[in-house]
Design an enzyme around this catalytic site. Structure first.
Site, mmCIF file in Angstrom:
data_model
loop_
_atom_site.group_PDB
_atom_site.id
_atom_site.type_symbol
_atom_site.label_atom_id
_atom_site.label_comp_id
_atom_site.label_asym_id
_atom_site.label_seq_id
_atom_site.Cartn_x
_atom_site.Cartn_y
_atom_site.Cartn_z
ATOM 1 N N ILE A 471 0.836 -1.210 0.000
ATOM 2 C CA ILE A 471 0.000 0.000 0.000
ATOM 3 C C ILE A 471 0.867 1.255 0.000
ATOM 4 C CG2 ILE A 471 -1.928 -1.182 1.085
ATOM 5 C CD1 ILE A 471 -1.204 0.244 3.715
ATOM 6 N N GLY A 472 2.106 1.088 -0.462
ATOM 7 C CA GLY A 472 3.027 2.218 -0.495
ATOM 8 C C GLY A 472 4.121 2.069 0.535
ATOM 9 N N ILE A 635 15.978 -4.150 10.960
ATOM 10 C CA ILE A 635 15.443 -3.276 9.908
ATOM 11 C C ILE A 635 15.831 -3.858 8.541
ATOM 12 C CG2 ILE A 635 15.511 -0.943 8.944
ATOM 13 C CD1 ILE A 635 14.105 -1.275 11.736
ATOM 14 N N LEU A 636 14.810 -4.198 7.749
ATOM 15 C CA LEU A 636 15.050 -4.822 6.445
ATOM 16 C C LEU A 636 15.683 -3.857 5.465
ATOM 17 C CD1 LEU A 636 11.712 -6.752 5.837
ATOM 18 C CD2 LEU A 636 13.963 -7.742 6.258
ATOM 19 N N PRO A 638 16.612 0.356 5.510
ATOM 20 C CA PRO A 638 16.547 1.638 6.239
ATOM 21 C C PRO A 638 15.819 2.748 5.469
ATOM 22 C CG PRO A 638 18.776 0.737 6.283
ATOM 23 C CD PRO A 638 17.987 -0.124 5.357
ATOM 24 N N LYS A 706 10.074 -6.729 13.166
ATOM 25 C CA LYS A 706 8.752 -6.322 13.619
ATOM 26 C C LYS A 706 8.234 -5.322 12.570
ATOM 27 C CE LYS A 706 9.977 -6.642 18.549
ATOM 28 N NZ LYS A 706 10.175 -5.858 19.805
ATOM 29 N N GLY A 707 6.975 -4.968 12.648
ATOM 30 C CA GLY A 707 6.426 -4.064 11.631
ATOM 31 C C GLY A 707 6.722 -2.608 11.947
ATOM 32 N N GLY A 709 4.758 0.061 10.049
ATOM 33 C CA GLY A 709 3.747 0.916 9.424
ATOM 34 C C GLY A 709 3.027 1.813 10.403
ATOM 35 N N GLU A 710 2.964 1.414 11.665
ATOM 36 C CA GLU A 710 2.124 2.140 12.606
ATOM 37 C C GLU A 710 2.859 2.798 13.772
ATOM 38 O OE1 GLU A 710 -1.996 -0.194 12.296
ATOM 39 O OE2 GLU A 710 -0.224 -1.395 11.955
#
Lengths: 743, 338
Positions: A471-472, A635-636, A638, A706-707, A709-710
């Site tokens: 989603i971007g 971090i996949l 940066p 970990k994610g 996006g939020e």
């Protein structure tokens, strides 16, 4: 040379970037067909009541109009709620369905659909549909809802508040230091750039190809097949690109429902693009009233936390978020009482919006902690360290990892927190008062079951595929990085595929779980592919790898070699050739490690630092500096990771200073349903944002990630509000903090 | 949006005749407001007469030592014109405080004058609005009215005129040149826009078919003693909650003539000559500026959400006059209010 492994952990520009900036990336409203018809939804003028008459004659007579659909001539769909709950993000209640009957639930509800030969003709004819209504008085303000209640049915996947622990009331009464305040986070809408849109391609023989703006193609496909009784083998959803969503495209909306209905009725291809105003007739971050009471010893050590939230939901569904749970999680405290209630309003059902629950609840908690810091005379960071929790007291388990102390420390260092003078209104330059504020952020580190496929062709090209969405956020890019590393190929040779129901299953892309889940699935699929390749490689005549197992070989630049003797190798091309195939596949599924999640609590953390300057006389607020320090595992990438945090922080600044959906309380209509009057931050509002990722080792998934996006938004608004208090001595507890609240 | 016919005028006389002869016709130039209003079904012209080819793109010196600005001069060209920047920096500053670079490139001088209110209800055809549909009522008075007027309102309408540029033009006492079916005339800027009264459907005093052809500036007189101070809900790309255009003639420490116009507070740029006269022959003091503000805001009335504008406007006037008197105008690219 670009194929220097590993790619994971390195800043790789977006693999889909060139397509996007050159306009070649196709969004849902950009697909077409020769027989394409264009639809326009007609909005209800009233917020509550019934349609007493619907005159479509003028619309039908308008140029190019093919059909006008409404509750009077719609195709059949089930009366039961159940088929409409075939939606993995459905909430308790009776799902809304357009054209069910003559009832109006909220302003702007679609009451008719005009289908015409051009977009312009459809839009014009939509203005000619005349409805008359039996109007009832709406209530759109949760503060005046008839009653507040504990939702009887809990929303799937949303933990209700934990049971009380200790005696929060008694401890509060005895506490030498108390703060108690009411907060209000007002309604917001997501406002992604891309409008909600669906293009249905009628392929004949009952086959539909649907391009629908969604955060996960599998969900609307299941929903559409369920509500219209369609054969799942004949329906494909394909939505490769999404122009922002922030949670609003998790549930299927009325665009996909109506476009498919029109396509089925007319047996032709149909496109429906909603208007910007209609973007305010669906999911939104609900208005929430909160009361927070903190009791503490004179040192600032918390002895009592009480958090009560009342949140808006629609009349027909009980949408729910975890608002208050964070107050039992973030700080060490033995006496905690948390309560979450709903109040009904005459609007569409709210929906998840970036860090739903945490954004709202942590705002109140982190402002209250700031209030406590002044009441106790303790620096805000020291206060948080004093109450630091290294154990999840809600669920009574340790954290899988929690480097929040490092985030506080590195963020404070970068920001220059030590230069802050404690007293409010104590820093000034010219007309401007200067304020430093900070707040903690927290979000769940979740994963979900995902499947993926990895395919290698004789020319050395690798394709990794999963039905998740980008989603971007950069999903295309990180999946390519993971695949390139696994097979030892140049990332230029890797293609990522997402957003297609013909690909291996994925749930919706939300909750910040996509990178860890889809990424892990892709990694496992690549391992399966390597096994398959090695199996064939071992079977070659006189294979140098005859007895090698996977751990003894390495994959690099189209060759499989013995680690111990790199000269002993075979080429992938030879492997495929001798196997007599053009390509080889590996498929695998990832599922969360249930033993691990039973044992550990998984969260991301952040610390946000903000400097504001406020014109003392005029109330003009300027953000001057922001530092966001994040602890979120490995971090996949940066670059894409930083963009996620930037976006979250900017959205938090908007929440703090600008965003508010304004309903007319008499008419029940959103009055600022456009990007001119619904204010999101402009460039001038946002200063340099410095993002720090602190080192954190986590074992919850194969990638250790970990994610992201939020987490960036959580706490950002509180940091701004706390900085405004430090500058001005004015505690604004109702967002957004606008000029009038500082006069 | 409804279907409409489109013609391109080659001469001013043709354009005027085309619109004057058809009650459903409208002029279109930059279209930055009219096209939006057509998309929202607020305005439904049956015919658009494109005037963008007319020879109204020059900025010319006048015999009186001023400048005459052609109606089609884009806002951005006007703001960055060297003569405007040198002699009328207040006008340049006000233009740059408004809209966005893209909009300023498209919007014209004449169009800026005749742009319509951004009242939420005016834009929402499902709601009563006397300006859009005379006699239907005013929803804003008891509704969402944060951006609405506090001065010169009527029972029928509390809308504001949204322009920044016009606030400066009011302070500079510009003159509007128009041409209509009955020939040419000029209108003093103070008489161009009107108060809503019981006919809020009329924003200004142009007759149907009359076209703005130029805006004339009198000879420059305020030097660096000016400012345009705009306060809004975000630091760029938002209409003014309150704005102040101020220009002062300074004779050493003594104030000569003063002009103060307020934006965002009324159906037209708000000036009160008696308030300006309070400063004449006096030394600049904060107290005196406060008196000017009080006089400017005499009779101000809020409608709920916009009550705060009265106090905000008072403070903004004092600050703006302080800036102007000190010769320290607000810089629009710098969001610090000096």
């Amino acid at each position: 040379m670009s194929n220097i492994h590993p790619y994971v952990g390195r800043a790789n520009t977006r693999v889909d970037g060139p397509l996007k900036v050159s306009g070649l990336a196709k969004y849902s409203a950009e697909f077409g067909a020769e027989d394409l018809a264009y639809a326009a939804a007609v909005p209800s003028a009233v917020a509550k009541g019934r349609i007493t008459a619907l005159d479509v004659s003028a619309a039908l007579a308008a140029p190019g109009v093919i059909e006008v659909l409404s509750h009077k001539n719609r195709i059949d769909f089930p009366e039961d709620d159940e088929p409409f709950k075939n939606d993995m993000v459905a909430v308790p209640g009776s799902p809304f369905r357009p054209f069910r009957d003559d009832k109006i639930h909220y302003a702007g509800q679609a009451i008719a659909l005009v289908v015409a030969d051009t977009h312009e003709n459809a839009r014009y004819a939509a203005t000619l549909v005349k409805a008359t209504y039996d109007v009832e008085t709406p209530n759109v303000d949760v503060a005046t809802s008839a009653n507040y209640y504990d939702p009887p049915e809990k929303r799937d996947g949303i933990p209700p508040p934990p049971d009380p622990r200790g005696d929060a009331k008694g401890a509060f009464d005895r506490a030498p230091i108390k703060v108690e305040s009411d907060y209000r986070v007002v309604a917001e809408h997501h406002n992604p750039m891309e409008l909600q849109a669906t293009t249905v391609i009628w392929e004949g023989d009952g086959r539909l190809l649907v391009h629908n703006k969604t955060q996960g193609v599998v969900n609307p496909k299941n929903y559409i097949c369920s509500v219209f009784g369609l054969d799942e083998d004949k329906v494909r959803f394909f939505s490769p690109y999404v122009g922002g969503a922030f949670g609003m495209a998790l549930r299927p909306h009325y665009d996909v429902f109506l476009a498919v209905m029109a396509s089925l009725k007319l047996e032709r291809s149909v496109r429906l693009v909603l208007t910007r105003a209609q973007m305010f007739t669906m999911g939104w971050r609900p208005d929430c009233l909160q009361t927070l009471s903190l009791g503490a010893e004179t040192s600032g050590k918390l002895t009592s936390i009480t958090h009560h939230a009342i949140q808006a939901t629609s009349m027909f569904e009980d949408y729910q978020e975890p608002i208050v749970n964070w107050s039992g999680l973030l700080y060490d405290c033995d006496n905690v009482s948390l309560k979450y209630e709903l109040g009904k309003v005459d609007t569409s059902t709210p929906s998840d919006m970036r860090a739903p629950g945490a954004t709202t609840g942590v705002f109140a908690l982190e402002c209250a902690m700031d209030e406590l810091s002044y009441a106790a005379g303790v620096d805000p960071i020291e206060l948080r360290l004093l109450n630091y929790s290294d154990h999840d007291q809600n669920d009574d388990k340790p954290f899988s990892s929690k480097e929040l102390k490092a985030a506080y420390e590195q963020g404070a260092e970068r920001f220059g927190w030590s230069k802050r003078s404690f007293e409010p209104r104590s820093m000034k330059e010219g007309h401007e008062l200067i304020g430093y504020g900070m707040a903690t952020g927290c979000w769940e580190a979740m994963t979900m079951p995902h499947k993926a496929r990895a395919t290698l062709t004789a020319d050395g090209k690798l394709e990794v595929a999963c039905a998740t969405a980008d989603i971007g956020t950069g999903t295309y890019t990180i999946l390519a990085q993971i695949g390139a590393d696994a097979l030892g190929v140049d990332i230029a040779e890797v293609t990522s595929k997402v957003g297609d129901t013909s690909l291996p299953m994925a749930p919706v892309e939300g909750g910040s779980w996509a990178a860890a889940s889809a990424g892990s699935a892709v990694k496992l699929a690549c391992e399966a592919l390597k096994e398959e390749l090695l199996k064939h490689a071992r079977g070659l005549d006189n294979s140098p790898l005859a007895n090698a197992s996977l751990d003894l070989v390495t994959f690099s630049n189209g060759r499989i070699a013995l680690k111990a003797d790199l000269a002993k190798a075979v080429s992938v091309a030879d492997v495929l050739k001798s196997a007599g195939v053009e390509k080889l596949d590996g498929e695998a599924g990832y599922a969360p490690d249930e033993e691990f999640t039973k044992k550990y609590a998984g969260y991301t953390h952040g610390a946000c630092f903000v400097e504001v300057r406020v014109d003392e006389e005029l109330g003009v607020i300027r953000l001057v500096r922001i530092v966001s320090a994040i602890a979120a595992g490995k971090i996949l990438n940066p670059l894409t990771a930083r963009s996620q945090i930037l976006g979250g922080v900017v959205m938090g600044c908007g929440m703090a200073l600008h965003e508010e959906t304004k309903w007319d309380k008499t008419l029940g209509r959103v009055m600022n349903a456009n990007l001119g009057e619904y204010h999101v931050p402009a460039h001038a509002d946002i200063p340099e944002v410095d993002v720090i990722f602190v080192d954190e080792e986590d074992g919850s998934n194969p990638l250790g990630i970990k994610g992201l996006g939020e987490i960036g938004i959580v706490g950002a608004a509180a940091a701004v509000a706390n900085a405004v208090f430090h500058a001005t001595g004015k505690r604004v507890r109702e967002l957004p903090i606008t000029i009038d609240k500082l006069l | 949006m409804m279907n409409f016919s489109y013609t391109r005028a080659e001469t001013i006389a043709d354009a005027v005749a085309a619109v004057a002869g058809d009650p459903d016709a409208r002029f279109i130039a930059g279209g930055t407001n009219l096209v939006d209003l057509m998309k929202y079904d607020v305005m439904k012209p049956g015919r658009l007469v494109d005037i963008t080819r007319l020879p109204l793109r020059e900025i010319e010196a006048t015999d009186g030592g001023g400048l005459k600005i052609g109606a089609l001069v884009p806002n951005s060209d006007l703001a960055y014109d060297q003569r405007i920047q040198r002699d009328y920096p207040l006008l340049s500053s006000a233009i740059l405080a408004g809209a966005s670079a893209q909009l300023r490139n498209a919007a014209t001088t004449g169009g800026n004058l005749i742009q319509r209110t951004r009242c939420y209800y005016f834009y929402d055809v499902a709601t009563p609005c006397n300006k859009r549909e005379p006699g239907s009522g005013c929803s804003a008075k008891t509704g969402v009215n944060r951006i609405h007027a506090i001065l010169g309102t009527s029972d029928a309408c509390i809308a504001t005129h949204p322009s920044d540029m016009c606030v400066a033009l009011a302070a500079l006492e510009a003159v509007v040149h128009v041409e209509g079916p009955d020939g040419q005339r000029t209108i003093a800027f103070a008489d161009f826009h009107r108060l809503p009264g019981d006919e809020p459907q009329y924003d200004n005093t142009l007759a149907h078919g009359e076209m703005v052809t130029a805006v004339e500036l009198p000879a420059p007189r305020f030097g660096q003693n000016h400012t345009y101070l705009k306060l809004r809900d975000r630091l760029s790309y938002a209409f003014a909650l309150v704005s102040v255009a101020a220009a002062i003639e300074m004779d050493g420490d003594v104030i000569g003539e003063t002009r103060v116009a307020l934006g965002g507070v009324a159906h037209k740029p708000w000036r009160v000559p008696e308030a300006e006269a309070l400063l004449k022959g006096k030394f600049a003091t904060r107290e005196l500026f406060g008196e000017v503000a009080d006089r400017l805001l005499q009779g101000a009335k809020g409608f709920g959400d916009n009550d705060f504008k009265i106090e905000l406007a008072r403070r903004a006037v004092v600050r703006a006059l302080t800036q102007a008197a000190a010769g320290a105008p607000q810089v629009q690219s710098n969001k610090i209010v000096n």
